[in-house]
Design a protein around this motif. Sequence first.
Motif, PDB file in Angstrom:
ATOM      1  N   TYR A  30       0.842  -1.211   0.000  1.00  0.00           N
ATOM      2  CA  TYR A  30       0.000   0.000   0.000  1.00  0.00           C
ATOM      3  C   TYR A  30       0.867   1.247   0.000  1.00  0.00           C
ATOM      4  N   ARG A  31       1.857   1.247   0.874  1.00  0.00           N
ATOM      5  CA  ARG A  31       2.721   2.425   0.944  1.00  0.00           C
ATOM      6  C   ARG A  31       3.524   2.599  -0.337  1.00  0.00           C
TER       7      ARG A  31
ATOM      8  N   ALA B 108       1.141   3.960  -2.822  1.00  0.00           N
ATOM      9  CA  ALA B 108       0.758   5.330  -2.473  1.00  0.00           C
ATOM     10  C   ALA B 108       1.823   6.320  -2.935  1.00  0.00           C
TER      11      ALA B 108
ATOM     12  N   HIS C 100      -0.568   8.331  -5.301  1.00  0.00           N
ATOM     13  CA  HIS C 100      -1.212   9.397  -4.509  1.00  0.00           C
ATOM     14  C   HIS C 100      -1.140  10.709  -5.282  1.00  0.00           C
TER      15      HIS C 100
ATOM     16  N   PHE D 196      -5.664   6.210  -6.616  1.00  0.00           N
ATOM     17  CA  PHE D 196      -5.332   6.110  -5.198  1.00  0.00           C
ATOM     18  C   PHE D 196      -6.512   5.575  -4.403  1.00  0.00           C
ATOM     19  N   MET D 197      -7.709   6.032  -4.757  1.00  0.00           N
ATOM     20  CA  MET D 197      -8.899   5.560  -4.037  1.00  0.00           C
ATOM     21  C   MET D 197      -9.051   4.050  -4.190  1.00  0.00           C
TER      22      MET D 197
ATOM     23  N   HIS E 133      -6.469   2.439  -2.057  1.00  0.00           N
ATOM     24  CA  HIS E 133      -6.816   2.554  -0.642  1.00  0.00           C
ATOM     25  C   HIS E 133      -7.968   1.622  -0.286  1.00  0.00           C
ATOM     26  N   GLU E 134      -8.919   1.511  -1.190  1.00  0.00           N
ATOM     27  CA  GLU E 134     -10.063   0.624  -0.953  1.00  0.00           C
ATOM     28  C   GLU E 134      -9.594  -0.822  -0.786  1.00  0.00           C
TER      29      GLU E 134
ATOM     30  N   TYR F 211      -6.618  -1.755   0.126  1.00  0.00           N
ATOM     31  CA  TYR F 211      -5.873  -1.829   1.392  1.00  0.00           C
ATOM     32  C   TYR F 211      -6.826  -1.881   2.585  1.00  0.00           C
TER      33      TYR F 211
END
Lengths: 572, 163
Positions: B75-76, B79, B83, B101-102, B105-106, B108
Amino acid sequence: MAEPAYTVASDSETTGEDKSSSAFPEIAIGIDVGTSKCSVAVWNGSEVELLKNTRNQKMMRSYVTFKDDIPSGGVSNQLSHEHEMLSGAAIFNMKRLIGRVDTDPVVHSSKSLPFLVQTLDIGVRPFIAALVNNVWRSTTPEEVLAIFLVELKAMAEVQLKRPIRNVVLTIPVSFSRFQVTRIERACAMAGLHVLRLMPEPTAVALLYAQQQQQAVNENIGGASEKIALILNMGAGYCDVAVAATAGGVSQIKALAGSTVGGEDILQNMMRHLLPDSEILFSNHGINEIKSMGLLRVATQDAIYKLSSQTSVQIDVDLGNELKICKVVDREEFEEVNRKVFEKCESLIIQCLHDAKVETKDVADIIAVGGCSYIPKIRNLVMSICKRQELYKGMNPLEAAVCGAALEGAVASGISDPFGSLDLLTIQVTPLAIGIRVEENNFVPIIPRNTTMPTRKELAFTTVRDNQTEVLIVVYEGEGEKVGKNHLLGYFKIMGIPPAPKGLPEINVCMDIDASNVLRVLAGVVLPGSRHPAIPVMEVRMPTVDDGHGWCAEALDRTYGSALDLVTVQKKI
Amino acid sequence: MISISTSTSFSRAHFVSPKVSPNSIKSRSSLRISAACTSTAERPTTGSHTAPTSSLYEVLGIQAGATCQEIKAAYRRLARVVHPDVATNGQRGQTSAGDQFMKVHEAYATLSDPEKRADYDRVLYSRRPTVSFSSLGRSMCTDTIASRFAGYTRRKWETDQCW
């Protein structure tokens, strides 16, 4: 009256064009405008450097004095004595007043300040004025902030030898989007362009992320995730954040904040020392202002001393045959401010809970801001986390501005050969955003602590047969009833095809983009159709101007519940 | 469909993206209106079209048996690339940066929560290869639900700030 001393950014900028195309992007400066003190920092190419004013101060008092029609602020102005600030001519604590209406309790508690804060209690902006040659000269928090920012800007320009335009500002977590627009307005009045607005503890989190990354780079340890609990408490606000940090990425897990700080502690102590002080000072006569100033200085002094000693002797002559001679010990001080400390405690607990983080998983506890010197504050955060010590790697008064300067450099596209700017903050929404439904209930669509950017949608429906219109009223906050929350804006959906109640599906979508701009979209879909029955409405929020107090009341008075809507019960 | 879409969200592009010529930007107060239009065809297809074809593990680029640490690391890592704060640097892909990104994130958010992950895995394994996202809770796939608005939300023109 003279012209205000700020310059309003012009519509056609003649200077900006050739500069922005230069090969070296302008590095945005970081500004931390505190309720009581303010500082400026900038990335100097290898590290963050705090700028000093001509009197060699890094922390400058946040106030503006109105004297002989020429306002001057705490950046350049040298006060002959502390009491000059309390003569009625100086406006301060503007961060507590900006974007608030006169029904707000925070505004009411500001009425004991030496300048004039007048409220009509109808939900409009309060009347604020400074005493200039025996005349109450009106101003606004935005104007005061703008004048102050102009001075900061001039100071930075002299030192950096270049025009300053881009800034990263820190703001309290509990600021509503409406208050944020007021800050942006003040910046625009001062000719500054806001590149980012960072909730204060997230700026501290970014500094922490950078420090952790440097530590990893130096001894090539494992870049494992570290969770930090950050408490930032200054004169005006108490903010908490939980951040997970690894590899220069600062992922904000949760935020919590409230308008509680050193100013409340000070006022509680003043009331404790002189129980009827508020009544005494309410008429704002010259002598009363003077007495209040004396009491304020003496009390403040006593509070500072109580951070290092267990009791303090207060001996002050307020004039008018009013004398205070009293010994206050630390226990008494803590008892007088019990509610303030309880509030801090609940914010920390709430933030840890929202972040779904156990105290044993917290690697570091960071306490910054002026109030972090108060032993009770340090003890309570340590006891909640069951630790013996706090993180020592940062200066409590400079952490937020350093984080803002880092973000300024990162957002300006600056890179550092040693990777010191290899940073990223993943922000969350500090407050829930939602709409009003039946019976003035608040339904969040984007809950608080949602990672940004984000887009969320919820379905609603009509409450009456053949209801052709609904009112979408957007609020921000945590209250279950809309009255407790901040109104951001409203619009009406018209032309809904007549149908039995509960049938039309009204979808409300909220979108926060990468620039933190909120858009609210609403569309109507009838069962069996995939397409909107009428054009979708898209509204950028906030749309309300001043007077959101009576705005909501006016809506209620005019429409009552006629245009209500309800959430659709999901079939599971 | 909305046909006007400017190149970027206003603030950062002006300061960061070297491709945005300042001459194409007419400043009004502190905000920028970027005049560069891209055709609708260039706009990224919305998540709803692509989401069902890739699992959340594929979104994060990890194995289905990945540990919690691996999920966080992935994730990082992503990102840092997608991001919007980063993705705006130098490239014109910002129109999709927020959406991308969304999506990351979703994925993750679902996989880092043991309960949600278990639910997701159950559906994923029982339905493969035709994953039906509609059977999942909406929290796992806001893309699908939000898709009705997809044509409207990511509009990229900026009006002046409302004060």
